[in-house]
Design a protein around this motif. Structure first.
Motif, PDB file in Angstrom:
ATOM      1  N   ALA A   1       0.840  -1.193   0.000  1.00  0.00           N
ATOM      2  CA  ALA A   1       0.000   0.000   0.000  1.00  0.00           C
ATOM      3  C   ALA A   1       0.877   1.244   0.000  1.00  0.00           C
ATOM      4  O   ALA A   1       1.975   1.248   0.563  1.00  0.00           O
ATOM      5  CB  ALA A   1      -0.909   0.007   1.217  1.00  0.00           C
TER       6      ALA A   1
ATOM      7  N   VAL B   1       1.382   5.055   1.282  1.00  0.00           N
ATOM      8  CA  VAL B   1       0.936   5.929   2.361  1.00  0.00           C
ATOM      9  C   VAL B   1       1.363   7.348   1.997  1.00  0.00           C
ATOM     10  O   VAL B   1       2.537   7.608   1.750  1.00  0.00           O
ATOM     11  CB  VAL B   1       1.538   5.515   3.724  1.00  0.00           C
ATOM     12  CG1 VAL B   1       1.086   6.467   4.819  1.00  0.00           C
ATOM     13  CG2 VAL B   1       1.157   4.072   4.062  1.00  0.00           C
ATOM     14  N   GLN B   2       0.392   8.257   1.942  1.00  0.00           N
ATOM     15  CA  GLN B   2       0.688   9.665   1.651  1.00  0.00           C
ATOM     16  C   GLN B   2      -0.003  10.531   2.686  1.00  0.00           C
ATOM     17  O   GLN B   2      -1.208  10.406   2.908  1.00  0.00           O
ATOM     18  CB  GLN B   2       0.221  10.068   0.257  1.00  0.00           C
ATOM     19  CG  GLN B   2       0.563  11.521  -0.051  1.00  0.00           C
ATOM     20  CD  GLN B   2       0.146  11.955  -1.436  1.00  0.00           C
ATOM     21  OE1 GLN B   2      -0.621  11.289  -2.107  1.00  0.00           O
ATOM     22  NE2 GLN B   2       0.666  13.098  -1.862  1.00  0.00           N
TER      23      GLN B   2
ATOM     24  N   VAL C   1      -2.112   8.827   5.254  1.00  0.00           N
ATOM     25  CA  VAL C   1      -3.306   8.105   4.801  1.00  0.00           C
ATOM     26  C   VAL C   1      -2.875   6.931   3.927  1.00  0.00           C
ATOM     27  O   VAL C   1      -2.179   7.101   2.932  1.00  0.00           O
ATOM     28  CB  VAL C   1      -4.255   9.036   4.009  1.00  0.00           C
ATOM     29  CG1 VAL C   1      -5.464   8.266   3.493  1.00  0.00           C
ATOM     30  CG2 VAL C   1      -4.686  10.211   4.879  1.00  0.00           C
ATOM     31  N   ARG C   2      -3.311   5.732   4.322  1.00  0.00           N
ATOM     32  CA  ARG C   2      -2.966   4.505   3.604  1.00  0.00           C
ATOM     33  C   ARG C   2      -3.907   4.313   2.427  1.00  0.00           C
ATOM     34  O   ARG C   2      -5.124   4.343   2.580  1.00  0.00           O
ATOM     35  CB  ARG C   2      -3.073   3.323   4.565  1.00  0.00           C
ATOM     36  CG  ARG C   2      -2.635   2.004   3.985  1.00  0.00           C
ATOM     37  CD  ARG C   2      -2.708   0.908   5.072  1.00  0.00           C
ATOM     38  NE  ARG C   2      -2.175  -0.333   4.591  1.00  0.00           N
ATOM     39  CZ  ARG C   2      -2.865  -1.228   3.891  1.00  0.00           C
ATOM     40  NH1 ARG C   2      -4.139  -1.017   3.608  1.00  0.00           N
ATOM     41  NH2 ARG C   2      -2.291  -2.347   3.491  1.00  0.00           N
ATOM     42  N   ASP C   3      -3.327   4.116   1.227  1.00  0.00           N
ATOM     43  CA  ASP C   3      -4.098   3.840   0.020  1.00  0.00           C
ATOM     44  C   ASP C   3      -3.781   2.411  -0.395  1.00  0.00           C
ATOM     45  O   ASP C   3      -2.713   2.141  -0.937  1.00  0.00           O
ATOM     46  CB  ASP C   3      -3.722   4.819  -1.086  1.00  0.00           C
ATOM     47  CG  ASP C   3      -4.484   4.561  -2.380  1.00  0.00           C
ATOM     48  OD1 ASP C   3      -5.266   3.587  -2.455  1.00  0.00           O
ATOM     49  OD2 ASP C   3      -4.279   5.340  -3.328  1.00  0.00           O
TER      50      ASP C   3
ATOM     51  N   ARG D   1      -4.836   0.572  -2.790  1.00  0.00           N
ATOM     52  CA  ARG D   1      -5.046   0.203  -4.196  1.00  0.00           C
ATOM     53  C   ARG D   1      -3.790  -0.328  -4.889  1.00  0.00           C
ATOM     54  O   ARG D   1      -3.893  -1.057  -5.864  1.00  0.00           O
ATOM     55  CB  ARG D   1      -5.610   1.388  -4.985  1.00  0.00           C
ATOM     56  CG  ARG D   1      -7.051   1.713  -4.590  1.00  0.00           C
ATOM     57  CD  ARG D   1      -7.551   2.908  -5.316  1.00  0.00           C
ATOM     58  NE  ARG D   1      -6.831   4.090  -4.828  1.00  0.00           N
ATOM     59  CZ  ARG D   1      -7.079   5.330  -5.214  1.00  0.00           C
ATOM     60  NH1 ARG D   1      -8.002   5.568  -6.117  1.00  0.00           N
ATOM     61  NH2 ARG D   1      -6.393   6.337  -4.707  1.00  0.00           N
ATOM     62  N   ARG D   2      -2.597   0.012  -4.397  1.00  0.00           N
ATOM     63  CA  ARG D   2      -1.369  -0.492  -5.023  1.00  0.00           C
ATOM     64  C   ARG D   2      -0.917  -1.824  -4.424  1.00  0.00           C
ATOM     65  O   ARG D   2      -0.064  -2.488  -5.001  1.00  0.00           O
ATOM     66  CB  ARG D   2      -0.246   0.537  -4.874  1.00  0.00           C
ATOM     67  CG  ARG D   2      -0.425   1.732  -5.785  1.00  0.00           C
ATOM     68  CD  ARG D   2       0.732   2.681  -5.693  1.00  0.00           C
ATOM     69  NE  ARG D   2       1.980   2.154  -6.175  1.00  0.00           N
ATOM     70  CZ  ARG D   2       2.391   2.189  -7.445  1.00  0.00           C
ATOM     71  NH1 ARG D   2       1.633   2.722  -8.367  1.00  0.00           N
ATOM     72  NH2 ARG D   2       3.568   1.703  -7.791  1.00  0.00           N
TER      73      ARG D   2
END
Length: 183
Positions: free
Chosen positions: A48, A50-51, A54-56, A58-59
């Motif tokens: 995932a 993280v930016q 905030v954890r995304d 989708r990857r």
């Protein structure tokens, strides 16, 4: 602003403004998970992103990276070597940095190529000579930019910007703390 070199200059400016306003948006963590495949091979998948805290997800698991060593280095020669991945990481980062900065300056690219080489001295890795670093001894990059409307001076300045702003180049030349622990 238009799209230049396939890159959205407006989105870049909006990103710069957003990170300027809220610096945590510029904090990004990439992740991969690797699993040994036997011999000298490993198969990794992306984790995932993280930016800004905030954890995304989708990857996570979206991309697969495999590595092995060439037969001459006792590998099975089934995939790209880790040394070649270092070169690819730098080539990818140079491309992002050059294309974005060229677009921001209104420089239209017709063609862009890179040639990268990394020299290793295996006597460090093999423990033969403790004075020799096991890592890359020298890394060379040749950048070939075809931008008919740009002067040689503009292109030289663009390459200087790439050297100054490329995160992967900075990681390689600055060094970074790497913490390794046993699970």
């Amino acid at each position: 602003m238009p799209v230049i070199n396939g890159f959205d200059v407006t989105a870049l400016r909006e990103t710069v403004a957003a990170v300027t306003e809220e610096r945590r948006l510029g904090h990004v963590t990439f992740a991969v998970q690797g699993e040994w495949q036997g011999g000298l091979a490993v198969r990794s998948t992306t984790g995932a992103l993280v930016q800004g805290g905030v954890r995304d997800p989708r990857r996570a698991g979206k991309f697969v990276l495999e590595s092995d060593e060439p037969a001459a280095l006792l590998g099975g020669d089934t995939a790209v070597s880790p040394g070649e991945y270092v070169l690819q990481a730098l080539a990818g980062c140079y491309t992002v940095t050059l294309v974005a900065n060229a677009a921001a300056q209104g420089i239209e690219l017709r063609k862009y190529r890179l040639a990268l080489e990394a020299d290793f001295d295996l006597s460090g890795f093999l423990g033969i000579d403790k004075a020799v670093s096991p890592g890359v001894q020298e890394l060379r990059v040749t950048v070939d930019v075809d931008a008919p409307e740009a002067s040689r001076e503009q292109l030289e300045e663009l390459v200087k910007l790439v050297e100054q702003r490329s995160p992967i180049r900075d990681t390689l030349v600055r060094g970074v703390t790497v913490t390794t622990k046993l699970a």
